[in-house]
Design an enzyme around this catalytic site. Structure first.
Site, PDB file in Angstrom:
ATOM      1  N   THR A 152      41.937  43.271  35.332  1.00  0.00           N
ATOM      2  CA  THR A 152      42.680  42.125  35.898  1.00  0.00           C
ATOM      3  C   THR A 152      41.651  41.014  36.162  1.00  0.00           C
ATOM      4  O   THR A 152      41.281  40.305  35.240  1.00  0.00           O
ATOM      5  CB  THR A 152      43.431  42.510  37.189  1.00  0.00           C
ATOM      6  OG1 THR A 152      42.526  43.139  38.099  1.00  0.00           O
ATOM      7  CG2 THR A 152      44.578  43.458  36.887  1.00  0.00           C
ATOM      8  N   LYS A 178      39.135  50.256  36.220  1.00  0.00           N
ATOM      9  CA  LYS A 178      39.252  48.837  36.565  1.00  0.00           C
ATOM     10  C   LYS A 178      39.329  48.745  38.089  1.00  0.00           C
ATOM     11  O   LYS A 178      39.744  49.692  38.761  1.00  0.00           O
ATOM     12  CB  LYS A 178      40.461  48.182  35.901  1.00  0.00           C
ATOM     13  CG  LYS A 178      41.825  48.659  36.314  1.00  0.00           C
ATOM     14  CD  LYS A 178      42.391  48.047  37.556  1.00  0.00           C
ATOM     15  CE  LYS A 178      42.320  46.537  37.508  1.00  0.00           C
ATOM     16  NZ  LYS A 178      42.791  45.995  38.830  1.00  0.00           N
ATOM     17  N   THR A 189      42.663  56.365  44.211  1.00  0.00           N
ATOM     18  CA  THR A 189      41.697  55.428  43.645  1.00  0.00           C
ATOM     19  C   THR A 189      42.364  54.263  42.938  1.00  0.00           C
ATOM     20  O   THR A 189      43.572  54.257  42.739  1.00  0.00           O
ATOM     21  CB  THR A 189      40.773  56.144  42.648  1.00  0.00           C
ATOM     22  OG1 THR A 189      39.877  55.205  42.099  1.00  0.00           O
ATOM     23  CG2 THR A 189      41.572  56.777  41.527  1.00  0.00           C
ATOM     24  N   GLU A 275      36.067  41.370  43.307  1.00  0.00           N
ATOM     25  CA  GLU A 275      36.461  39.974  43.125  1.00  0.00           C
ATOM     26  C   GLU A 275      35.446  39.021  43.744  1.00  0.00           C
ATOM     27  O   GLU A 275      35.201  39.070  44.944  1.00  0.00           O
ATOM     28  CB  GLU A 275      37.856  39.727  43.713  1.00  0.00           C
ATOM     29  CG  GLU A 275      38.944  40.153  42.741  1.00  0.00           C
ATOM     30  CD  GLU A 275      40.349  39.978  43.272  1.00  0.00           C
ATOM     31  OE1 GLU A 275      41.261  39.904  42.451  1.00  0.00           O
ATOM     32  OE2 GLU A 275      40.525  39.928  44.495  1.00  0.00           O
ATOM     33  N   ASN A 401      41.630  34.593  45.227  1.00  0.00           N
ATOM     34  CA  ASN A 401      42.802  35.097  45.941  1.00  0.00           C
ATOM     35  C   ASN A 401      43.618  34.026  46.645  1.00  0.00           C
ATOM     36  O   ASN A 401      44.687  34.315  47.178  1.00  0.00           O
ATOM     37  CB  ASN A 401      42.372  36.180  46.934  1.00  0.00           C
ATOM     38  CG  ASN A 401      41.992  37.431  46.187  1.00  0.00           C
ATOM     39  OD1 ASN A 401      42.811  37.989  45.473  1.00  0.00           O
ATOM     40  ND2 ASN A 401      40.736  37.831  46.300  1.00  0.00           N
ATOM     41  N   THR A 406      49.220  32.230  40.112  1.00  0.00           N
ATOM     42  CA  THR A 406      49.436  31.181  39.113  1.00  0.00           C
ATOM     43  C   THR A 406      48.260  31.060  38.156  1.00  0.00           C
ATOM     44  O   THR A 406      47.232  31.685  38.341  1.00  0.00           O
ATOM     45  CB  THR A 406      49.673  29.825  39.800  1.00  0.00           C
ATOM     46  OG1 THR A 406      48.594  29.575  40.704  1.00  0.00           O
ATOM     47  CG2 THR A 406      50.975  29.839  40.545  1.00  0.00           C
TER      48      THR A 406
END
EC number: 2.3.1.35
Lengths: 406, 406
Positions: A152, A178, A189, A275, A401, A406
């Site tokens: 992602t 991932k 997990t 992230e 985040n 979008t």
């Protein structure tokens, strides 16, 4: 006989094929969004799932399909979590049927998973249309393609594999994973698919998987948010033709240790690629009174937003480490705690017996400017130890985040 | 008779004076760093403290000084937490002695607090030198000066006060608070000093304080990090000359409700002024099976880094609300949960019975672009409710905490 790391991932073991492609779930056509993993023969299978009360529809369907502990394929899309939708299970079932049809299997032998936005209806047509092509493109070199298709906000492909001799036979195992955000697995997990050609009964495989996950994925936190779709599944097809691995034997220990090492390598990759992350943080706790205390303290440190931000800024703010130990819930004698930092650039002790000691700020800055940082905590309270895996908190985490949908 | 809000803070009640000044602990000379609060007569006193195992030295000293439930002054510095230092308690004791000498009190009647960096030795000389001047400058208008002097990365002064008629007499109460980062109080609170001229025995005051803190400061989270120096203290000097307030009476309920309302106002200010925050988030949970469930769910939502970042981006990503409810630990039936958002700009429902409903993204954006957002969660599981107070996660949080010590 020690295990050795080998190239590859989910297709490193004999008889496994994989593929990945763009099917049309994502807006960005350069990002593949559908992955397929296939074993030439039926496999013993086991899985662990998120402990979040909100469970993605694919998890419900996979759980049913693995009731007989047999599977032969995995289908997984990214870009949409297929969770909190009224038609979620129906769509997950359709994914299994599409994969089964293309591979000439029963739908019950397919593991299904989804990752992406929660609460948006999954567009099923692109998946149904693409699955036959995905099946045709399955290859022994397809691991990286599958790994890319399940990503992602991940920025790097996560694969690991190893080889070990068990009961006189060469056994291989490997996997893809991932992670990125909403990563704080609890007894389960983020997405990870593992394969092995070992001959191992489902119940034994399940035990090995739980041991491996405990010290790897369950010790990762990116942001403290336990996802609704976490899943780690393993398929074992037996093509290595070893004598069956039984619990309580040396063979089991060897198999489990190898699987655990692969899972830890993947967990480190997931943490490092959190992230917005610029750094892998590993909190290594030693001298704990119990395994549980060690794990609790390590995870508390790795989850502290304040410490994560300090690590982003390469600031040796060890008070935040002590603070996170203090509120962890573990009964620690704070006046015996030592704290240090280490990396490729060296190591530095900053706190002894719960109090600061003079240290060279420039050396600390150098240690903390590397991209893999160990936070060393010694409790002087016993012999147990544990490591937890996290990442720094950065501007990019907020950016990613602040407008994810979008 | 209802309480009414009045101007002022910690000096709103009769007989209380306060002052604040720059003494030299901080590098930035434009930021005051030492505060003093004083009552003309001895007070009944109560306090609650952090549950972190690492406790700041001032907390240890204050706890000893309040063993007799009597106090007459508060001294508090910012810029240094005086925590995890070998000489911490000695320094905190010296602060009490300095205040006592300047005010002609016993050191045991002084509440001491510190806030700032952990693990750096507190420079005591500037405090000793400044305290006599601070005592000379005590005034009835000094609340804002004291409030400024206890701020760290706070950006706004936090004061609140109210007036209520109890047992036929006008009783006033008020307070100042500071928050900003490392804010996730557990059975205690960030720094808050409350005063009242009510006539109330220490044990009754203690009960009232605990009730007030439960629904206010203990429901705040900025970043999930429970500080080592959290403290809320209240002094009651009795100058209102009301008949003593006894537990189980209407007067007690009135006093407690007024104190609770002040504490909630201060808690909202603390949450809204969280480090880097642009928005106050209030998660209002209704229809819970129990008070504990309502509190657990509300706090879990307010603590989600993912949701906090989404709120910064005005993104109605309600899946993250549901996700945080799911991992909260409360036994919720997720298929009965409704979620909505509300603000001055209106309100919008986005999830019914645990599944998404179509909604107007533009309206949602408008609702979420205000600076105070209510996240409305209905569990349809009972009659209990609770609210938790938090803030969004922004670039500035990362910036502030990436290099806090320098």
């Amino acid at each position: 006989m020690q295990a050795i790391s080998i190239e590859g991932g989910v297709t490193a073991a004999q008889g496994f094929l994989a593929s990945g492609m763009y099917c049309g779930i994502r807006k960005n056509k350069s990002k593949p969004d559908l992955a397929l993993i296939y074993s030439k023969v039926p496999c013993a299978a086991a899985a662990v799932y998120t402990q979040n009360l909100v469970k993605g529809a694919p998890i419900q369907v996979t759980r049913r399909n693995l009731a007989d502990s047999i599977a032969q394929a995995v289908i997984c899309n990214s870009g949409n979590a297929n969770t909190c939708n009224a038609d979620g299970e129906q769509k997950a079932q359709m994914m299994c049927e599409a994969a089964a049809k293309a591979l000439h299997l029963e739908p019950e032998d397919v593991v299904v998973a989804s990752t992406g936005v929660i609460g948006q209806v999954l567009p099923i047509e692109p998946i149904l249309e693409a699955t036959p092509k995905l099946a045709e493109s399955l290859t022994e070199d397809g691991s990286a393609d599958a790994a890319k298709a399940i990503m992602t906000t991940d920025t790097v492909v996560k694969e690991a594999a190893a080889e070990v001799t068990i009961n006189g036979k060469t056994v291989r195992m490997g996997g893809i994973a991932k992670g990125s955000g909403m990563i704080h697995p609890n007894m389960a997990t983020m997405l990870c698919f593992l394969t092995t050609d070992a001959n191992i009964a489902p119940a034994v495989l399940d035990s090995a998987l739980r041991i491996a996950v405990k010290d790897s994925f369950n010790m990762v936190s990116i942001d403290g948010d336990t996802s609704t779709n976490d899943m780690t599944a393993i398929l074992a097809n037996g093509l290595a033709e070893n004598d069956p691995i039984e619990e309580g034997t040396e063979a089991f220990d060897l198999f489990t240790e190898t699987l655990r090492a692969i899972a830890i390598r993947l967990a480190r990759m997931v943490a490092k690629d959190g992230e917005g992350a610029t750094k892998l943080l590993v909190c290594k706790v030693t001298g704990a009174a119990s395994d549980a205390d060690a794990r609790t303290v390590a995870k508390s440190v790795i989850c502290s937003s304040l410490l994560k931000a300090a690590m982003f800024g390469a600031d040796a703010n060890w008070g935040r480490v002590l603070c996170a130990i203090g509120y962890s819930g573990a009964p620690v004698d704070i006046h015996r705690v030592d704290v240090g930092f280490a990396s490729r650039a060296g190591s530095i002790e900053v706190c002894v017996n719960g109090a600061g000691i003079p240290f060279d700020e420039e050396v600390a800055k150098k240690v903390l400017s590397e991209d893999e940082i160990d936070i060393l905590v010694t409790l002087h309270d016993g012999n147990a130890s544990a490591s937890a895996f996290g990442c720094d908190l950065t501007y990019d985490y907020v950016k990613i985040n602040g407008d994810y949908r979008t």
